[in-house]
Design an enzyme around this catalytic site. Structure first.
Site, PDB file in Angstrom:
ATOM      1  N   ARG A  70     140.896  34.573  95.048  1.00 46.15           N
ATOM      2  CA  ARG A  70     140.698  33.820  96.292  1.00 46.15           C
ATOM      3  C   ARG A  70     140.012  34.651  97.378  1.00 46.15           C
ATOM      4  NH1 ARG A  70     145.846  31.218  94.587  1.00 46.15           N
ATOM      5  NH2 ARG A  70     145.373  29.017  94.253  1.00 46.15           N
ATOM      6  N   HIS A 103     142.508  41.704  86.813  1.00 44.67           N
ATOM      7  CA  HIS A 103     142.778  41.084  85.508  1.00 44.67           C
ATOM      8  C   HIS A 103     142.415  42.051  84.375  1.00 44.67           C
ATOM      9  CE1 HIS A 103     141.896  37.392  88.008  1.00 44.67           C
ATOM     10  NE2 HIS A 103     143.042  37.052  87.480  1.00 44.67           N
TER      11      HIS A 103
END
Ligand code: PAF
Length: 290
Positions: free
Chosen positions: A187, A37
């Site tokens: 995840r 990110h």
């Protein structure tokens, strides 16, 4: 870095920047941020004067039995990381801000949204397209950056931007990987040490298929590429394959004879964790390429 939680706070800050003539970059996220990110934020910084990132775990893109409830939430840590990466404004809306009570309007993408993730997770891209359009309308950015790890999502968003004439430039950012090839994902935090080791099989499968296409005989048959992906994935007992495909990079339709811009997307469960990965490659015309 400032934080806006409401539409009004967001609008006031954006108006001030627009008055200064600033070009606005936008990075939408669901939080639980990692280096992948942050690379999107840095790319947005290169393309714009001001960078806005949103953190919103979007309920409409999760199916009824998926991990919405346990999706990692760490807003304070996310804020610290965003600030260090050069983000100017964090938009942290509540569900009622994005979906006003009584809301009844959704974006229903077809085309690139129909297969793979669209088939395995019915309604997923409807939720993604709806929230991304709502965020685009709120932020009104000049440029928005999305990670190529979710390659089909990028194709669906590009398709929506084109079809609905949205005035925003979409910039894809390369996947960031661990040293052993595992693509960074929020995840990955669900994986046990044994599963974390097993998860390296995704990138090994992609590398083997890419090698088959680009080296040696230069395989051009889609089914042989699928066979190669599945063979490598089958070597890992913890891996359960949902799909292992080769598709056109724009339409996400499966290809038989390899040509043009292609994506090899994978969805594989390692234990209880569903992981995605892909690589992109371009194959020249067979006659021209030899
Ligand atoms: O890629 C994600 O994190 C999400 O799908 C997005 C684009 C932020 C929409 O909720």
């Amino acid at each position: 870095m400032r934080t806006a939680r409401t539409k009004d706070e967001l609008r006031r800050r954006l108006e001030a920047w627009r008055r200064e003539g600033a070009r606005i970059g936008f990075v939408p996220t669901m939080g639980a941020l990692h280096e992948g990110h942050l690379s999107l934020v840095r790319l947005a910084r290169e393309r714009a004067d001001r960078v806005v990132a949103s953190v919103f775990v979007n309920p409409t893109q999760f199916g009824p039995h998926e991990d919405f409830g346990r999706y990692p939430r760490q807003p304070e840590k996310d804020a610290t990381m965003l600030e260090a990466a050069g983000c100017d404004l964090l938009f942290l809306p509540g569900v009622d801000t994005i979906y006003p009570p009584g809301n009844a309007t959704f974006v229903e993408p077809a085309g690139a949204a129909l297969g793979l993730e669209g088939a395995c997770r019915p309604g997923h891209f409807r939720g993604v397209a709806t929230v991304v359009l709502a965020l685009f309308n709120l932020v009104q950015a000049d440029v928005a950056v999305f990670g190529e790890k979710d390659a089909q999502q990028v194709a669906v968003i590009r398709q929506m931007v084109r079809d609905l004439h949205l005035p925003v430039e979409i910039v894809p950012a390369p996947t960031i990987r661990e040293a052993d090839g595992l693509a960074l994902s929020s995840r990955n935090a669900y994986l046990s040490p044994q599963e974390r080791q097993a998860a390296t099989v995704l990138y090994r499968a992609l590398r083997a298929a890419a090698e088959l296409i680009t080296a040696g005989v230069g395989e051009r048959r889609g089914d042989e590429v699928r066979r190669c992906l599945r063979e490598v994935l089958a070597s890992e007992p913890l891996a359960q394959v949902e799909y292992a495909e080769i598709v056109d990079a724009e339409t996400f339709a499966p290809v038989d004879a390899l040509q043009g811009k292609l994506v090899l997307p994978l969805a594989v469960r390692i234990g209880g964790t569903r992981l995605l990965d892909n690589i992109r490659l371009a194959v020249e015309d067979v006659a021209a390429g030899g």
